[in-house]
Scaffold this motif. Structure first.
Motif, PDB file in Angstrom:
ATOM      1  N   LYS A  81       0.890  -1.012   0.176  1.00 22.14           N
ATOM      2  CA  LYS A  81      -0.137   0.082   0.041  1.00 22.14           C
ATOM      3  C   LYS A  81       0.829   1.093  -0.094  1.00 22.14           C
ATOM      4  CE  LYS A  81      -3.914   2.229   2.535  1.00 22.14           C
ATOM      5  NZ  LYS A  81      -4.656   2.218   3.609  1.00 22.14           N
ATOM      6  N   LYS A  82       0.563   2.061  -0.618  1.00 19.58           N
ATOM      7  CA  LYS A  82       1.306   3.282  -0.829  1.00 19.58           C
ATOM      8  C   LYS A  82       0.060   4.726  -0.701  1.00 19.58           C
ATOM      9  CE  LYS A  82       2.938   2.119  -4.773  1.00 19.58           C
ATOM     10  NZ  LYS A  82       3.654   2.168  -6.006  1.00 19.58           N
ATOM     11  N   VAL A  83       0.516   5.781  -0.340  1.00 17.51           N
ATOM     12  CA  VAL A  83      -0.085   6.920  -0.400  1.00 17.51           C
ATOM     13  C   VAL A  83       0.009   7.794  -1.661  1.00 17.51           C
ATOM     14  CG1 VAL A  83      -0.034   7.381   1.950  1.00 17.51           C
ATOM     15  CG2 VAL A  83       1.713   8.669   0.373  1.00 17.51           C
ATOM     16  N   LEU A  84       0.923   7.390  -2.686  1.00 11.90           N
ATOM     17  CA  LEU A  84       1.120   7.969  -3.756  1.00 11.90           C
ATOM     18  C   LEU A  84       2.210   7.221  -4.793  1.00 11.90           C
ATOM     19  CD1 LEU A  84      -0.648  10.549  -5.075  1.00 11.90           C
ATOM     20  CD2 LEU A  84       1.499  11.768  -4.520  1.00 11.90           C
ATOM     21  N   SER A  85       1.579   7.024  -6.075  1.00 16.15           N
ATOM     22  CA  SER A  85       2.616   6.600  -7.016  1.00 16.15           C
ATOM     23  C   SER A  85       2.889   7.703  -8.038  1.00 16.15           C
ATOM     24  CB  SER A  85       2.096   5.245  -7.958  1.00 16.15           C
ATOM     25  OG  SER A  85       2.285   4.318  -7.031  1.00 16.15           O
ATOM     26  N   VAL A  86       4.043   8.106  -8.250  1.00 14.93           N
ATOM     27  CA  VAL A  86       4.335   9.285  -9.085  1.00 14.93           C
ATOM     28  C   VAL A  86       5.093   8.511 -10.338  1.00 14.93           C
ATOM     29  CG1 VAL A  86       5.193  11.512  -9.404  1.00 14.93           C
ATOM     30  CG2 VAL A  86       4.549  10.638  -7.087  1.00 14.93           C
ATOM     31  N   ILE A  87       4.759   9.214 -11.658  1.00 13.93           N
ATOM     32  CA  ILE A  87       5.442   8.734 -12.810  1.00 13.93           C
ATOM     33  C   ILE A  87       5.825   9.954 -13.321  1.00 13.93           C
ATOM     34  CG2 ILE A  87       5.584   7.395 -14.728  1.00 13.93           C
ATOM     35  CD1 ILE A  87       3.564   5.262 -13.874  1.00 13.93           C
ATOM     36  N   THR A  88       7.133  10.273 -13.481  1.00 14.25           N
ATOM     37  CA  THR A  88       7.913  11.393 -14.168  1.00 14.25           C
ATOM     38  C   THR A  88       7.895  11.168 -15.609  1.00 14.25           C
ATOM     39  OG1 THR A  88      10.093  10.727 -13.768  1.00 14.25           O
ATOM     40  CG2 THR A  88       9.125  12.014 -11.937  1.00 14.25           C
ATOM     41  N   ASN A  89       8.725  12.104 -16.156  1.00 13.80           N
ATOM     42  CA  ASN A  89       8.698  11.975 -17.650  1.00 13.80           C
ATOM     43  C   ASN A  89       9.403  10.639 -18.148  1.00 13.80           C
ATOM     44  OD1 ASN A  89       8.504  12.828 -20.362  1.00 13.80           O
ATOM     45  ND2 ASN A  89      10.588  13.622 -20.366  1.00 13.80           N
ATOM     46  N   ILE A  90       8.719  10.185 -19.218  1.00 17.34           N
ATOM     47  CA  ILE A  90       9.340   8.664 -19.650  1.00 17.34           C
ATOM     48  C   ILE A  90       9.742   9.050 -21.063  1.00 17.34           C
ATOM     49  CG2 ILE A  90       8.349   6.400 -20.446  1.00 17.34           C
ATOM     50  CD1 ILE A  90       6.350   6.430 -18.234  1.00 17.34           C
ATOM     51  N   GLY A  91      10.967   8.337 -21.274  1.00 20.53           N
ATOM     52  CA  GLY A  91      11.752   8.558 -22.522  1.00 20.53           C
ATOM     53  C   GLY A  91      12.499   7.209 -22.784  1.00 20.53           C
ATOM     54  N   ILE A  92      13.250   7.151 -23.852  1.00 23.30           N
ATOM     55  CA  ILE A  92      13.994   5.877 -24.182  1.00 23.30           C
ATOM     56  C   ILE A  92      15.126   5.900 -22.987  1.00 23.30           C
ATOM     57  CG2 ILE A  92      15.501   4.737 -25.888  1.00 23.30           C
ATOM     58  CD1 ILE A  92      12.495   4.567 -26.645  1.00 23.30           C
ATOM     59  N   ASP A  93      15.530   4.666 -22.460  1.00 23.30           N
ATOM     60  CA  ASP A  93      16.535   4.532 -21.731  1.00 23.30           C
ATOM     61  C   ASP A  93      16.903   3.146 -21.159  1.00 23.30           C
ATOM     62  OD1 ASP A  93      18.866   5.448 -20.116  1.00 23.30           O
ATOM     63  OD2 ASP A  93      17.944   6.111 -18.642  1.00 23.30           O
ATOM     64  N   HIS A  94      17.972   2.579 -20.937  1.00 20.61           N
ATOM     65  CA  HIS A  94      18.295   1.406 -20.594  1.00 20.61           C
ATOM     66  C   HIS A  94      17.741   0.405 -21.503  1.00 20.61           C
ATOM     67  CE1 HIS A  94      19.858   2.510 -16.763  1.00 20.61           C
ATOM     68  NE2 HIS A  94      18.683   3.105 -16.352  1.00 20.61           N
ATOM     69  N   ILE A  95      18.223   0.612 -22.889  1.00 23.15           N
ATOM     70  CA  ILE A  95      17.534  -0.318 -24.115  1.00 23.15           C
ATOM     71  C   ILE A  95      18.116  -1.746 -23.894  1.00 23.15           C
ATOM     72  CG2 ILE A  95      18.044  -0.683 -26.563  1.00 23.15           C
ATOM     73  CD1 ILE A  95      18.196   2.430 -26.704  1.00 23.15           C
ATOM     74  N   GLY A  96      17.310  -2.547 -23.988  1.00 23.10           N
ATOM     75  CA  GLY A  96      17.631  -4.053 -24.011  1.00 23.10           C
ATOM     76  C   GLY A  96      17.223  -4.612 -22.742  1.00 23.10           C
ATOM     77  N   ILE A  97      17.269  -3.792 -21.636  1.00 21.14           N
ATOM     78  CA  ILE A  97      16.877  -4.163 -20.407  1.00 21.14           C
ATOM     79  C   ILE A  97      15.559  -4.064 -20.087  1.00 21.14           C
ATOM     80  CG2 ILE A  97      17.180  -4.000 -17.969  1.00 21.14           C
ATOM     81  CD1 ILE A  97      20.008  -2.871 -18.316  1.00 21.14           C
ATOM     82  N   LEU A  98      14.938  -2.553 -20.404  1.00 21.02           N
ATOM     83  CA  LEU A  98      13.620  -2.396 -20.013  1.00 21.02           C
ATOM     84  C   LEU A  98      12.667  -2.538 -21.409  1.00 21.02           C
ATOM     85  CD1 LEU A  98      13.814   0.920 -17.962  1.00 21.02           C
ATOM     86  CD2 LEU A  98      13.654  -1.357 -17.148  1.00 21.02           C
ATOM     87  N   GLY A  99      13.282  -2.574 -22.694  1.00 17.25           N
ATOM     88  CA  GLY A  99      12.479  -2.702 -23.877  1.00 17.25           C
ATOM     89  C   GLY A  99      13.228  -1.630 -24.704  1.00 17.25           C
ATOM     90  N   ASN A 100      12.757  -1.908 -26.116  1.00 13.79           N
ATOM     91  CA  ASN A 100      13.335  -1.137 -27.234  1.00 13.79           C
ATOM     92  C   ASN A 100      12.451  -0.048 -27.817  1.00 13.79           C
ATOM     93  OD1 ASN A 100      15.816  -2.822 -27.275  1.00 13.79           O
ATOM     94  ND2 ASN A 100      14.587  -4.432 -28.061  1.00 13.79           N
ATOM     95  N   SER A 101      11.208  -0.160 -27.237  1.00 16.65           N
ATOM     96  CA  SER A 101      10.547   1.072 -27.723  1.00 16.65           C
ATOM     97  C   SER A 101       9.961   1.788 -26.475  1.00 16.65           C
ATOM     98  CB  SER A 101       9.272   0.363 -28.418  1.00 16.65           C
ATOM     99  OG  SER A 101       8.225  -0.207 -27.660  1.00 16.65           O
TER     100      SER A 101
END
Length: 492
Positions: free
Chosen positions: A217-237
C-alpha cells in the motif's frame, strides 16, 4: 582503489590509544591481525559501545571503510531484476515497508528532482521525511537520508551486516540478494526505526521488477517523464519502457503522472484502468509566465504565482509543478495541510546535486547527470542560452544508452570534447568506441581512459569566460564532483 590504507589505520588506532582507554589485550589482538579489513572490524567491535562525541569522526571513518568495502564486494554480483528475493528478505525482516507512508517515484527523467522538491516542502512544514535515491553522488551513504541527514556509516554497516546475516542463515549463498536489494531493505528498516512521517522512494531501474516495487500500500505513485533509456533491459520502444515504468501502479492506487509523449501516456492510462487506479496528469497549460535564468527559474502554477526555484533548466519548472500536484493529491486524501509560505520556502531551498549544478565560478564548471536523449537535449538547450568564450565538455556514456543519438545531439554545440570511461566495468564504453561514434559529428576530441586524468587536463588554462561541463553519466559525475569541491568522494 583503496579507501583507507595501513597508514590510515595506524592513525585511527593511535588517536584512540592516546585519548581513550582500551584494554591491552584488545590492542594486541588488533595488532596481531594480518588482514586490514579484520583489523578494522576488531577496532569497530571495541569502539562500538564507546559513546563519546570526540570519537565520532574516527568511528565514522572506520565504519565508512567497512561499509564501502562491503558495498564494493557485493556489487560485483551485478544487477538481477526480480522481486522473489526481495519479498523473501522483507518477510525475514518483519516487513518494515508495511509501517511506512510511501510516496513511490518512477519514470525516466526527473525522479530525483521531483523527490527532492517533495522532501524539501514536507520537511519545511515540520515533518520527518525519509528519502531513498540512487546512485550516490555526494557520498556512498547519501542514498538514504532523513531530512538533511544521511544515514551514518555506523548505522549503515549495522543494517547491512544484519541483512546479510539473516539472509545467509535462512537461504545461504544460493541466489544471493543483490546489493541494491540490501540497500533498499536497509532504507526500509531505517525509516521504520526512525518513525518517519513520509518515506519517498525513487525507483532504481524500470519499475515492475525493481527492488523498490514491494509495497502493499502506498499513499501515492508518481511517474515522471518517460523516455528511451536502458535499451535491452527495459525494452526497445517507448511503449515497452512505459509498461515497465507503469509496473509500480497498484490496485486502487493514487497516481500522478507527468505529461509524457502520447504513446507512453496511453500505456499509463491503460494500466490505471486495469488496476482501477485514480490517475491525475499534470496539465502543462496550468504552468504560466515561465522565466528562465542561469541561476534560477520563476513560474506560476495554478494558485501559486511567481514561484522561484534555485534548480535551473526548463524541465525543473515541470518537475516542481509535478511535485505541487502531488501535494494537492495528498491533501485531498487528508494526509497533510501545508501553508503556502512553507511550500514556497521548501521549493526555494530545494537542491539536487548533479542536475545542472554549478560547482565553480572561476572557471565556471557545470555538472549534469544527463545520460539519455531527453536529458541531453535539455542540457544542450540550457547551454545554448549561456554566454561563454570557450565550451569544454568532459563526458562518458554507457553502452546500453542511445549513444549515437546522444553524441549527435551534444555535438551540435561548438565545443571541445574530452571523452573518458564511466567507472562501471560491465556497462562502460571504451574511449575508442566513443571516439569512433563522436568522430562522425565533430573533430574536436581528446580521449582519456582515466576520468581523473581527463579532469586534470580540462581544468588547465581556462579563462573566467570559459564553461566546463561534466556529463554523460551519474556514475561519472559522482566520481569527479567531490574532487572539484574538495569533499569526501563516492568510491566505486
Amino acid at each position: 582503489m583503496e579507501i583507507l590504507n595501513e597508514k590510515e589505520f595506524e592513525y585511527c588506532l593511535s588517536e584512540i590509544e592516546d585519548n581513550f582507554k582500551l584494554e591491552n589485550t584488545s590492542i594486541d589482538e588488533i595488532k596481531r591481525s594480518d588482514n586490514l579489513i579484520d583489523k578494522y572490524k576488531l577496532l569497530r567491535k571495541y569502539l562500538k559501545n564507546l559513546d563519546k562525541t570526540e570519537i565520532y569522526e574516527i568511528k565514522e571513518k572506520i565504519n565508512r571503510f567497512l561499509f564501502i568495502n562491503e558495498e564494493r564486494e557485493w556489487q560485483k554480483q551485478g544487477i538481477s531484476l526480480g522481486l522473489n528475493r526481495m519479498n523473501k528478505l522483507l518477510k525475514l525482516l518483519d516487513n518494515p515497508e508495511d509501517y511506512l507512508k510511501v510516496i513511490h517515484v518512477g519514470g525516466t527523467n526527473g525522479k530525483g528532482s521531483t523527490s527532492a522538491y517533495l522532501q524539501s516542502i514536507l520537511k519545511e512544514s515540520g515533518l520527518k521525511v525519509g528519502l531513498f535515491t540512487s546512485p550516490s553522488v555526494i557520498s556512498n551513504n547519501d542514498g538514504i537520508r532523513i531530512n538533511d541527514d544521511f544515514i551514518s556509516f555506523e548505522d549503515g554497516y549495522d543494517y547491512l551486516s544484519k541483512i546479510k546475516s539473516i539472509w545467509l542463515k535462512n537461504y545461504g549463498e544460493d541466489d544471493f540478494i543483490t546489493y541494491f536489494e540490501a540497500f533498499t531493505a536497509m532504507a526500509l528498516l531505517y525509516f521504520k526505526d526512525k518513525n518517519v512521517d513520509f518515506a519517498i522512494f525513487e525507483v532504481g531501474l524500470g519499475g515492475r521488477y525493481d527492488a523498490t516495487n514491494i509495497f502493499k500500500k502506498k499513499v501515492l505513485s508518481v511517474i515522471t517523464n518517460i523516455g528511451i533509456d536502458h535499451i535491452g533491459i527495459l525494452g526497445n520502444s517507448l511503449e515497452e519502457i512505459a509498461y515497465e515504468k507503469a509496473g509500480i501502479i497498484q490496485k486502487k492506487d493514487h497516481v500522478v503522472a507527468y505529461p509524457s509523449p502520447e504513446d507512453a501516456l496511453n500505456i499509463i492510462k491503460k494500466v490505471c484502468r486495469e488496476k482501477d487506479a485514480k490517475l491525475t496528469i499534470l496539465e502543462k497549460t496550468d504552468i504560466k509566465n515561465i522565466s528562465l535564468n542561469s541561476n534560477y527559474n520563476i513560474f506560476s502554477y495554478g494558485k501559486y504565482k511567481n514561484i522561484k526555484t534555485k534548480m535551473v533548466g526548463n524541465y525543473q519548472v515541470y518537475n516542481c509543478a509535478l511535485a505541487l500536484l502531488c501535494l494537492e493529491k495528498l491533501e485531498e486524501q487528508g494526509l497533510l495541510s501545508i501553508s503556502e509560505k512553507n511550500i514556497r520556502n521548501g521549493i526555494l531551498k530545494t537542491s539536487w546535486p548533479g542536475r545542472l549544478e554549478w560547482v565553480s565560478d572561476s572557471p565556471r564548471i557545470l555538472i549534469d547527470g544527463a545520460h539519455n536523449v531527453d536529458s541531453i537535449n535539455n542540457l544542450v538547450s540550457f547551454l545554448k542560452k549561456l554566454k561563454y568564450n570557450k565550451l569544454k565538455i568532459l563526458m562518458g556514456v554507457l553502452k546500453d544508452k542511445e549513444y549515437d543519438e546522444i553524441f549527435k545531439i551534444i555535438s551540435s554545440l561548438d565545443a571541445e570534447f574530452y571523452l573518458t570511461e564511466v567507472p562501471y566495468e560491465s556497462r562502460k564504453m571504451t574511449v575508442d568506441e566513443m571516439k569512433k561514434v563522436l568522430k562522425k559529428y565533430t573533430e574536436h576530441i581528446y580521449t582519456f581512459k582515466n576520468p581523473e586524468d581527463a579532469l586534470n587536463v580540462i581544468l588547465k588554462g581556462n579563462s573566467e569566460n570559459n564553461v566546463i561541463v561534466l556529463t554523460g553519466s551519474f556514475y561519472l559525475i559522482s566520481k569527479l564532483r567531490n574532487k572539484l569541491i574538495n569533499k569526501e568522494q563516492v568510491i566505486d
